[in-house]
Design a protein around this motif. Structure first.
Motif, mmCIF file in Angstrom:
data_model
loop_
_atom_site.group_PDB
_atom_site.id
_atom_site.type_symbol
_atom_site.label_atom_id
_atom_site.label_comp_id
_atom_site.label_asym_id
_atom_site.label_seq_id
_atom_site.Cartn_x
_atom_site.Cartn_y
_atom_site.Cartn_z
ATOM 1 N N UNK A 90 62.900 -2.622 -96.904
ATOM 2 C CA UNK A 90 61.943 -1.877 -97.732
ATOM 3 C C UNK A 90 62.644 -0.979 -98.747
ATOM 4 N N UNK A 91 63.966 -1.108 -98.862
ATOM 5 C CA UNK A 91 64.760 -0.321 -99.808
ATOM 6 C C UNK A 91 64.608 1.174 -99.560
ATOM 7 N N UNK A 92 64.673 1.566 -98.299
ATOM 8 C CA UNK A 92 64.609 2.986 -97.957
ATOM 9 C C UNK A 92 65.916 3.671 -98.346
ATOM 10 N N UNK A 93 65.853 4.879 -98.898
ATOM 11 C CA UNK A 93 67.091 5.588 -99.239
ATOM 12 C C UNK A 93 67.956 5.898 -98.029
ATOM 13 N N UNK A 94 67.318 6.082 -96.856
ATOM 14 C CA UNK A 94 68.050 6.411 -95.640
ATOM 15 C C UNK A 94 67.445 5.695 -94.447
ATOM 16 N N UNK A 95 68.301 5.226 -93.549
ATOM 17 C CA UNK A 95 67.819 4.609 -92.308
ATOM 18 C C UNK A 95 67.037 5.607 -91.463
ATOM 19 N N UNK A 96 67.340 6.907 -91.611
ATOM 20 C CA UNK A 96 66.669 7.924 -90.813
ATOM 21 C C UNK A 96 65.232 8.149 -91.252
ATOM 22 N N UNK A 97 64.798 7.475 -92.308
ATOM 23 C CA UNK A 97 63.417 7.570 -92.758
ATOM 24 C C UNK A 97 62.530 6.507 -92.107
ATOM 25 N N UNK A 98 63.123 5.643 -91.286
ATOM 26 C CA UNK A 98 62.389 4.555 -90.636
ATOM 27 C C UNK A 98 62.074 4.942 -89.199
ATOM 28 N N UNK A 99 60.791 5.067 -88.908
ATOM 29 C CA UNK A 99 60.317 5.430 -87.571
ATOM 30 C C UNK A 99 59.652 4.208 -86.947
ATOM 31 N N UNK A 100 60.033 3.884 -85.735
ATOM 32 C CA UNK A 100 59.395 2.790 -85.018
ATOM 33 C C UNK A 100 58.182 3.314 -84.237
ATOM 34 N N UNK A 101 57.073 2.605 -84.379
ATOM 35 C CA UNK A 101 55.840 2.904 -83.659
ATOM 36 C C UNK A 101 55.405 1.627 -82.956
ATOM 37 N N UNK A 102 54.200 1.609 -82.398
ATOM 38 C CA UNK A 102 53.765 0.380 -81.752
ATOM 39 C C UNK A 102 52.962 -0.530 -82.679
ATOM 40 N N UNK A 103 52.450 0.024 -83.800
ATOM 41 C CA UNK A 103 51.725 -0.761 -84.792
ATOM 42 C C UNK A 103 51.417 0.135 -85.992
ATOM 43 N N UNK A 104 50.811 -0.431 -87.026
ATOM 44 C CA UNK A 104 50.473 0.355 -88.212
ATOM 45 C C UNK A 104 49.422 1.408 -87.892
ATOM 46 N N UNK A 105 48.504 1.112 -86.975
ATOM 47 C CA UNK A 105 47.486 2.096 -86.596
ATOM 48 C C UNK A 105 48.141 3.362 -86.061
ATOM 49 N N UNK A 106 49.138 3.199 -85.191
ATOM 50 C CA UNK A 106 49.834 4.370 -84.673
ATOM 51 C C UNK A 106 50.576 5.096 -85.784
ATOM 52 N N UNK A 107 51.147 4.352 -86.713
ATOM 53 C CA UNK A 107 51.861 4.974 -87.831
ATOM 54 C C UNK A 107 50.923 5.860 -88.643
ATOM 55 N N UNK A 108 49.725 5.357 -88.944
ATOM 56 C CA UNK A 108 48.772 6.122 -89.745
ATOM 57 C C UNK A 108 48.220 7.314 -88.967
ATOM 58 N N UNK A 109 47.974 7.131 -87.677
ATOM 59 C CA UNK A 109 47.559 8.249 -86.844
ATOM 60 C C UNK A 109 48.640 9.316 -86.768
ATOM 61 N N UNK A 110 49.882 8.877 -86.739
ATOM 62 C CA UNK A 110 51.002 9.817 -86.697
ATOM 63 C C UNK A 110 50.987 10.715 -87.929
ATOM 64 N N UNK A 111 50.801 10.117 -89.102
ATOM 65 C CA UNK A 111 50.764 10.907 -90.331
ATOM 66 C C UNK A 111 49.580 11.866 -90.325
#
Length: 422
Positions: A90-111
């Motif tokens: 995804x061309x992220x500037x840093x690997x530390x910007x990538x968070x693993x979740x269980x799905x996109x729903x969890x990612x959006x709930x996290x935000x």
């Protein structure tokens, strides 16, 4: 299968690609060859991903980050290696910007939860507004409704045009100085619409609103460059892009991840713990409490390798050609109405439609008897169905292994449906 298709430039070598996907060789219902057109719900998995999962469990299975023995170190290297692969994908500037979740729903709930608990200048409260769109998947509606209910923030949204596009005619009235966050899908899961990211992001930036992009239907199908789209958060899921279920991704800008509070508490996300208070680890571990989806991340890394080996530009070109052909052929089916854009311009590879007064569930059941797998229902996008005055749709969705012959099979299957119901 008969076909009236002309030459379609840009198609991949699907004969070679399909050999990587064992399930596509299945025969169902008395020997009918499986025609899998439900890729917007989940994609099939190539042998390369299945092999990576098996190898992990057979050779390297251990918990990560906590052990000094060989298996733990190997598992950690594989897990963090998958993070490196996703960051590059995804061309992220840093690997530390990538968070693993269980799905996109969890990612959006996290935000949504981070912003609800945040301090200024990010905090969402009763004086602020949240903006979404009418075409969102429920995963990008319900978390924001919950946040609005909890904080008193006002929830607003963009409507839809008759041809399935976002109605941005009131862009400046919907996104205002009170807007704290704008969250929208890059590609609609029900209509395939590709949304005008630059226009929405430009307006959000003018009022200093955070931008959240649901890229679940984009990451599998096109180049996803988080720097180019200039969002603050991007969410997507692994199972739609040849990866396993149970793994999702949230990308966020480093400075935001440093400033925002964690959502889940537990092991691994901490720095120090006492009975009185705790301090937190830096991102991404700050947001990955407990044992993570290790094997699933390894599988996602293998999926990224697979897709990158073919090339996302090539996959996008293949799907664009195939979708254009499918739209053309479906428009020739009597009594069929496409819900969404009627051309291949600015649309992805999911096409929803209604067939006369035949209920979509009946359409899907009869197609299944012909070996054709499609999705029926409101596709977790019920507001779209309400907008167009329909109870549900039938959705056919394509991927890198889909072929013109499968489009022809769908059209012939729909003719059979029409004849079946007289």
């Amino acid at each position: 299968m008969t076909s009236s298709r002309p030459g379609l430039p840009g198609l991949l070598d699907t004969e070679a690609i399909r050999k990587d996907f064992p399930v596509l060789d299945r025969q169902i219902h008395d020997g009918k060859r499986l025609v899998y057109l439900d890729n917007a719900a989940t994609s099939q998995k190539p042998r390369q991903v299945l092999d990576a999962l098996n190898t992990y469990y057979e050779r390297h299975n251990a918990n990560v980050h906590r052990g000094v023995h060989v298996l733990a170190e190997e598992a950690t290297a594989l897990y963090e290696g998958a993070r490196d692969k996703v960051a590059a994908f995804v061309n992220a500037p840093s690997r530390d910007e990538v968070i693993f979740t269980k799905n996109a729903s969890e990612s959006l709930n996290l935000v949504a939860n981070m912003l609800g608990w945040a301090d200024e200048p990010y905090r969402v409260d009763h004086e602020t507004e949240i903006v979404i769109t009418e075409m969102e998947h429920h995963s990008n509606i319900v978390p924001w409704q919950l946040l609005a209910q909890r904080t008193g923030a006002k929830l607003k949204w963009f409507g839809l045009t008759d041809d399935g596009r976002l109605d941005l005619s009131n862009l400046d009235e919907v996104i205002t100085e009170k807007t704290k966050v704008v969250s929208f899908t890059l590609v609609s899961n029900i209509m395939g619409t590709v949304n005008p990211v630059e226009e929405i992001v430009r307006r959000a930036q003018e009022v200093n609103a955070l931008v959240v992009v649901d890229a679940s239907q984009a990451a599998p199908h096109m180049v996803l460059d988080v720097q180019a789209i200039q969002a603050d958060f991007v969410a997507f899921t692994g199972h739609k892009m040849c990866g396993p279920t149970g793994i999702g991704v949230l990308w966020g800008r480093q400075e935001l991840l440093e400033d925002l509070p964690p959502f889940l508490g537990g092991g691994e996300m901490i720095e120090t713990v006492s009975m009185h208070s705790s301090t937190y680890a830096p991102a991404p571990h700050k947001f990955e409490a407990g044992t993570p989806p290790i094997a699933q991340a390894v599988g996602l890394g293998a999926a990224v390798d697979y897709l990158s080996g073919i090339g996302m530009d090539a996959i996008a070109a293949h799907e664009h050609a195939l979708t254009g052909y499918a739209v053309q052929r479906l428009q020739d089916v009597p009594d069929l109405r496409i819900i969404g854009p009627g051309t291949a311009e600015d649309r992805g590879a999911a096409i929803s439609f209604v067939l006369g007064d035949i209920h979509p569930h009946d359409v899907g059941q009869v197609l299944d008897e012909q070996g054709i797998a499609v999705r029926v229902g409101h596709h977790c996008a019920r507001p779209v169905c309400l907008r167009y005055g329909i109870p549900a749709t039938t959705r056919a969705s394509f991927y890198l292994y889909s072929t013109p012959a499968e489009v022809d099979a769908l059209v012939e299957g729909l003719e059979y449906v029409r004849n079946f119901f007289g």
